[in-house]
Design an enzyme around this catalytic site. Structure first.
Site, PDB file in Angstrom:
ATOM      1  N   ARG A  52       0.834  -1.259  -0.086  1.00  0.00           N
ATOM      2  CA  ARG A  52      -0.029  -0.055  -0.002  1.00  0.00           C
ATOM      3  C   ARG A  52       0.819   1.207  -0.034  1.00  0.00           C
ATOM      4  O   ARG A  52       0.690   2.229  -0.683  1.00  0.00           O
ATOM      5  CB  ARG A  52      -0.938  -0.166   1.309  1.00  0.00           C
ATOM      6  CG  ARG A  52      -1.880   1.431   1.256  1.00  0.00           C
ATOM      7  CD  ARG A  52      -3.249   0.877   1.947  1.00  0.00           C
ATOM      8  NE  ARG A  52      -4.029   2.014   1.977  1.00  0.00           N
ATOM      9  CZ  ARG A  52      -4.265   2.788   3.194  1.00  0.00           C
ATOM     10  NH1 ARG A  52      -3.570   2.469   4.151  1.00  0.00           N
ATOM     11  NH2 ARG A  52      -5.105   3.855   3.165  1.00  0.00           N
ATOM     12  N   HIS A  56       0.464   4.292  -2.753  1.00  0.00           N
ATOM     13  CA  HIS A  56       0.461   5.791  -2.326  1.00  0.00           C
ATOM     14  C   HIS A  56       1.553   6.536  -2.734  1.00  0.00           C
ATOM     15  O   HIS A  56       1.238   7.674  -3.327  1.00  0.00           O
ATOM     16  CB  HIS A  56       0.102   5.839  -0.871  1.00  0.00           C
ATOM     17  CG  HIS A  56      -1.281   5.452  -0.464  1.00  0.00           C
ATOM     18  ND1 HIS A  56      -1.782   6.180   0.697  1.00  0.00           N
ATOM     19  CD2 HIS A  56      -1.996   4.609  -0.797  1.00  0.00           C
ATOM     20  CE1 HIS A  56      -2.832   5.443   0.844  1.00  0.00           C
ATOM     21  NE2 HIS A  56      -3.075   4.425   0.070  1.00  0.00           N
ATOM     22  N   ASN A  84      -4.641   8.529   5.785  1.00  0.00           N
ATOM     23  CA  ASN A  84      -3.469   7.689   6.109  1.00  0.00           C
ATOM     24  C   ASN A  84      -3.578   6.571   6.966  1.00  0.00           C
ATOM     25  O   ASN A  84      -2.811   6.003   7.768  1.00  0.00           O
ATOM     26  CB  ASN A  84      -2.406   8.752   6.550  1.00  0.00           C
ATOM     27  CG  ASN A  84      -2.280   9.026   7.923  1.00  0.00           C
ATOM     28  OD1 ASN A  84      -3.615   9.097   8.609  1.00  0.00           O
ATOM     29  ND2 ASN A  84      -1.518   9.962   8.656  1.00  0.00           N
ATOM     30  N   HIS A 183      -6.113  -5.828  -2.876  1.00  0.00           N
ATOM     31  CA  HIS A 183      -7.059  -5.899  -1.589  1.00  0.00           C
ATOM     32  C   HIS A 183      -7.147  -7.258  -1.203  1.00  0.00           C
ATOM     33  O   HIS A 183      -7.857  -7.886  -0.439  1.00  0.00           O
ATOM     34  CB  HIS A 183      -8.288  -5.389  -1.728  1.00  0.00           C
ATOM     35  CG  HIS A 183      -8.069  -3.879  -1.961  1.00  0.00           C
ATOM     36  ND1 HIS A 183      -8.972  -2.990  -1.995  1.00  0.00           N
ATOM     37  CD2 HIS A 183      -6.809  -2.795  -1.537  1.00  0.00           C
ATOM     38  CE1 HIS A 183      -8.554  -1.658  -1.989  1.00  0.00           C
ATOM     39  NE2 HIS A 183      -7.241  -1.558  -1.779  1.00  0.00           N
TER      40      HIS A 183
HETATM   41  C1  HEM Z   1      -8.431   1.247  -6.904  1.00  0.00           C
HETATM   42  C2  HEM Z   1      -8.450   2.433  -6.026  1.00  0.00           C
HETATM   43  C3  HEM Z   1      -8.038   1.869  -4.469  1.00  0.00           C
HETATM   44  C4  HEM Z   1      -8.769   2.443  -3.600  1.00  0.00           C
HETATM   45  C5  HEM Z   1      -9.902   3.347  -3.681  1.00  0.00           C
HETATM   46  C6  HEM Z   1      -8.055   1.758  -2.425  1.00  0.00           C
HETATM   47  C7  HEM Z   1      -8.550   2.235  -0.948  1.00  0.00           C
HETATM   48  C8  HEM Z   1      -8.025   1.647  -0.068  1.00  0.00           C
HETATM   49  C9  HEM Z   1      -8.456   1.846   1.365  1.00  0.00           C
HETATM   50  C10 HEM Z   1      -9.484   2.832   1.742  1.00  0.00           C
HETATM   51  C11 HEM Z   1      -7.758   0.857   2.196  1.00  0.00           C
HETATM   52  C12 HEM Z   1      -8.113   0.657   3.945  1.00  0.00           C
HETATM   53  C13 HEM Z   1      -7.381   1.628   4.646  1.00  0.00           C
HETATM   54  C14 HEM Z   1      -7.572   1.463   5.868  1.00  0.00           C
HETATM   55  O1  HEM Z   1      -8.760   1.489   6.444  1.00  0.00           O
HETATM   56  O2  HEM Z   1      -6.882   1.562   6.789  1.00  0.00           O
HETATM   57  C15 HEM Z   1      -7.032   0.159   1.516  1.00  0.00           C
HETATM   58  C16 HEM Z   1      -6.221  -0.684   1.870  1.00  0.00           C
HETATM   59  C17 HEM Z   1      -5.134  -1.417   0.918  1.00  0.00           C
HETATM   60  N1  HEM Z   1      -4.887  -1.181  -0.330  1.00  0.00           N
HETATM   61 FE1  HEM Z   1      -6.096  -0.135  -1.574  1.00  0.00          FE
HETATM   62  N2  HEM Z   1      -7.215   0.995  -2.638  1.00  0.00           N
HETATM   63  C18 HEM Z   1      -6.915   1.092  -3.948  1.00  0.00           C
HETATM   64  C19 HEM Z   1      -5.997   0.422  -4.784  1.00  0.00           C
HETATM   65  C20 HEM Z   1      -4.875  -0.135  -4.447  1.00  0.00           C
HETATM   66  C21 HEM Z   1      -3.666  -0.403  -5.049  1.00  0.00           C
HETATM   67  C22 HEM Z   1      -3.554  -0.383  -6.760  1.00  0.00           C
HETATM   68  C23 HEM Z   1      -2.896  -1.133  -4.251  1.00  0.00           C
HETATM   69  C24 HEM Z   1      -1.891  -1.846  -4.527  1.00  0.00           C
HETATM   70  C25 HEM Z   1      -1.144  -2.233  -5.735  1.00  0.00           C
HETATM   71  C26 HEM Z   1      -3.668  -1.251  -2.905  1.00  0.00           C
HETATM   72  C27 HEM Z   1      -3.209  -1.941  -1.815  1.00  0.00           C
HETATM   73  C28 HEM Z   1      -3.988  -1.705  -0.611  1.00  0.00           C
HETATM   74  C29 HEM Z   1      -3.308  -2.988   0.491  1.00  0.00           C
HETATM   75  C30 HEM Z   1      -2.288  -3.694   0.517  1.00  0.00           C
HETATM   76  C31 HEM Z   1      -4.177  -2.442   1.628  1.00  0.00           C
HETATM   77  C32 HEM Z   1      -4.223  -3.041   2.767  1.00  0.00           C
HETATM   78  C33 HEM Z   1      -3.286  -2.122   3.763  1.00  0.00           C
HETATM   79  C34 HEM Z   1      -2.930  -2.565   5.234  1.00  0.00           C
HETATM   80  O3  HEM Z   1      -3.479  -3.874   5.457  1.00  0.00           O
HETATM   81  O4  HEM Z   1      -2.872  -2.013   6.099  1.00  0.00           O
HETATM   82  N3  HEM Z   1      -4.744  -0.523  -3.018  1.00  0.00           N
HETATM   83  N4  HEM Z   1      -7.056   0.482   0.185  1.00  0.00           N
HETATM   84  C1  LIG Z   2      -1.419  10.369  10.148  1.00  0.00           C
HETATM   85  O1  LIG Z   2      -1.601  11.895  10.122  1.00  0.00           O
HETATM   86  C2  LIG Z   2      -1.596  12.161  11.535  1.00  0.00           C
HETATM   87  C3  LIG Z   2      -1.871  13.761  11.535  1.00  0.00           C
HETATM   88  O2  LIG Z   2      -2.701  14.250  10.520  1.00  0.00           O
HETATM   89  C4  LIG Z   2      -0.558  11.831  12.380  1.00  0.00           C
HETATM   90  O3  LIG Z   2      -0.511  12.198  13.680  1.00  0.00           O
HETATM   91  C5  LIG Z   2      -0.242  10.223  12.268  1.00  0.00           C
HETATM   92  O4  LIG Z   2       0.683   9.970  12.746  1.00  0.00           O
HETATM   93  C6  LIG Z   2      -0.317   9.759  10.755  1.00  0.00           C
HETATM   94  N1  LIG Z   2      -0.095   8.141  10.628  1.00  0.00           N
HETATM   95  C7  LIG Z   2       0.824   7.814  10.194  1.00  0.00           C
HETATM   96  C8  LIG Z   2       0.730   6.287  10.035  1.00  0.00           C
HETATM   97  O5  LIG Z   2       1.716   8.350   9.490  1.00  0.00           O
END
Ligand code: HEM
Ligand SMILES: *[C@@H]1O[C@H](CO)[C@@H](O)[C@H](O)[C@H]1NC(C)=O
Ligand SMILES: *[C@@H]1O[C@H](CO)[C@@H](O)[C@H](O)[C@H]1NC(C)=O
Ligand SMILES: *[C@@H]1O[C@H](CO)[C@@H](O)[C@H](O)[C@H]1NC(C)=O
Ligand SMILES: *[C@@H]1O[C@H](CO)[C@@H](O)[C@H](O)[C@H]1NC(C)=O
Ligand SMILES: *[C@@H]1O[C@H](CO)[C@@H](O)[C@H](O)[C@H]1NC(C)=O
Ligand SMILES: *[C@@H]1O[C@H](CO)[C@@H](O)[C@H](O)[C@H]1NC(C)=O
Ligand SMILES: *[C@@H]1O[C@H](CO)[C@@H](O)[C@H](O)[C@H]1NC(C)=O
Ligand SMILES: *[C@@H]1O[C@H](CO)[C@@H](O)[C@H](O)[C@H]1NC(C)=O
Ligand SMILES: *[C@@H]1O[C@H](CO)[C@@H](O)[C@H](O)[C@H]1NC(C)=O
Ligand SMILES: *[C@@H]1O[C@H](CO)[C@@H](O)[C@H](O)[C@H]1NC(C)=O
Length: 315
Positions: A52, A56, A84, A183
């Site tokens: 991720r 980003h 974030n 995902h």
């Molecule tokens: C298509 C558009 C995408 C959207 C809208 C999106 C959105 C998100 C969101 C909202 C989360 C959860 C964040 C959270 O709640 O902490 C997430 C998690 C994640 N995303 Fe995406 N994502 C997208 C595409 C991608 C792409 C292209 C990748 C990598 C190639 C990716 C890899 C991941 C991974 C691995 C996680 C899990 C992170 C974790 O376990 O901490 N995503 N994504």
């Molecule tokens: C996300 O942003 C907040 C401030 O907006 C910061 O305090 C926090 O450490 C950030 N989280 C990460 C994982 O960098």
């Protein structure tokens, strides 16, 4: 010197084994370090975190490690932007960078380290690289929280918007579908889908595009009103395994976010979802799409710098 990087893609400025002469063991060092982190099973969340982070990084200012910079007194960095949640893995990358500096000072960019580390972490499960990572990226000097919102896709976007978002980065609809398969690992915050479960149209209903069995399951995990500390596996029965299972459950209407579910609503994107039901297709296409993603807006030649510490610029 051509200055790439302001545009959408590098135009192929990356190379195979860029560090062959300047740091011959760079790629091996990254792999051994990351696999070491994973070898005793104590850090199974790391592959998702790094994958991720790489995404980003690439979607905001290109793959220039801008996501790794800390905020400074006069500038709030990407990592401190609102979306974030669960971003993590920074400490591990800082340690890996220190290790590479001790071996080859001032040679290996943080942007390359992140791209390689993400690949190696996800690949650990299979003990072979799942996609090729070309190298030669340089590190940017700028990281702005204000650039995250306009560039990063939102979990509540529909396929039309997501497609546009990816097109802005030089990626096609197929890349959108295939890369959404990331995902298959990792977690999402319950709070983001509270509306989908409890109050989708303001009438106390759930999102009709969500499988009702899945809604019932998610409700046991995600309370209303939301608790923003709770996360759940996005691919609930296999959230540690990198595979095409995401696409199988997607077809059962178990896409976690609206941005996942929406891939079924368009005939063209649905076509790719169907192709990804085949595991071999998925691995082949994911590798190709990751290569394209890793090429977004890279700084090459004399642009940018090679940071000494990934969380701060040199000057
Ligand atoms: C298509 C558009 C995408 C959207 C809208 C999106 C959105 C998100 C969101 C909202 C989360 C959860 C964040 C959270 O709640 O902490 C997430 C998690 C994640 N995303 Fe995406 N994502 C997208 C595409 C991608 C792409 C292209 C990748 C990598 C190639 C990716 C890899 C991941 C991974 C691995 C996680 C899990 C992170 C974790 O376990 O901490 N995503 N994504
Ligand atoms: C996300 O942003 C907040 C401030 O907006 C910061 O305090 C926090 O450490 C950030 N989280 C990460 C994982 O960098
Ligand atoms: C996991 O184990 C490795 C190797 O023993 C160690 O370097 C690392 O710090 C550990 N990580 C966590 C999160 O405990
Ligand atoms: C922030 O301050 C540093 C020096 O403290 C300066 O070099 C840099 O240009 C400033 N950045 C912005 C965006 O004003
Ligand atoms: C997608 O979302 C955008 C922005 O919210 C909206 O303008 C558009 O009508 C939506 N498209 C479809 C097909 O729902
Ligand atoms: C659902 O949404 C509507 C409209 O936004 C609001 O009036 C209502 O209080 C919400 N109900 C619940 C249970 O959250
Ligand atoms: C939110 O969930 C955490 C566990 O993830 C729990 O420790 C905490 O008590 C919960 N908070 C509320 C207000 O229920
Ligand atoms: C997880 O597996 C169990 C047992 O096979 C099954 O009943 C359940 O529906 C699965 N969960 C999801 C979200 O697919
Ligand atoms: C909902 O999920 C179940 C398994 O958990 C599956 O058998 C069923 O076909 C799914 N329904 C739809 C509409 O996809
Ligand atoms: C980053 O800063 C260095 C040193 O100040 C400068 O040489 C380089 O051009 C800057 N790169 C970018 C992309 O702004
Ligand atoms: C960047 O922030 C992290 C987390 O707050 C911290 O551990 C690290 O030391 C900081 N880096 C620098 C160069 O100050």
């Amino acid at each position: 010197m051509l200055v790439f990087g302001v545009g959408v893609c590098s135009g192929g400025s990356l190379r195979k084994n860029f560090y062959k002469k300047t740091c011959p063991k760079a790629e091996e060092t990254v792999r051994n370090f990351i696999w070491g982190q994973l070898s005793n099973g104590n850090n199974s969340a790391l592959p998702a975190k790094l994958l991720r982070l790489h995404f980003h990084d690439c979607f905001v200012r290109g793959c220039d490690a801008s996501i790794l910079l800390n905020s400074t007194s006069n500038s709030t960095a990407e990592k401190d932007a609102v979306p974030n949640l669960t971003l993590a893995g920074f400490d591990i990358l800082d340690r890996l960078k220190a290790l590479l500096e001790s071996k080859c000072q001032g040679q290996v960019s943080c942007a390359d380290i992140l791209a390689l580390a993400a690949r190696d972490a996800v690949s650990f499960q299979y003990k072979r690289p799942l996609w090729e990572v070309l190298t030669g990226r340089r590190d940017g000097n700028v990281s702005l929280a204000s650039e995250v919102g306009p560039n990063l896709p939102s979990p509540s976007s529909n396929v039309t918007l997501l497609r546009q978002n990816f097109a802005n980065k030089g990626l096609a609809l197929k890349d959108l579908v295939v890369l959404s398969g990331a995902h298959t690992i990792g977690v999402g915050h319950c709070g983001i889908i509270t509306n989908r479960l409890y109050n989708f149209t303001g009438k106390g209903d759930s999102d009709p595009s969500l499988n009702s069995t899945y809604v019932a399951f998610l409700k046991t995990k995600c309370p209303n009103p939301p608790n923003f500390t709770i996360t759940v596996g996005m691919d609930p029965n296999s959230s540690l395994s990198f595979d095409n299972h995401y696409f199988e459950i997607l077809k059962e209407h178990k896409g976690f976010f609206i941005s996942d579910a929406t891939l079924l609503t368009n005939a063209n994107s649905r076509f790719f979802v169907d192709q990804m039901q085949n595991s071999r297709n998925f691995f082949t296409e994911f590798a190709a799409s990751m290569k394209r993603m890793g090429d977004i807006g890279v700084l090459a030649g004399k642009a940018g710098e090679i940071r000494k510490i990934c969380s701060k610029t040199n000057s």
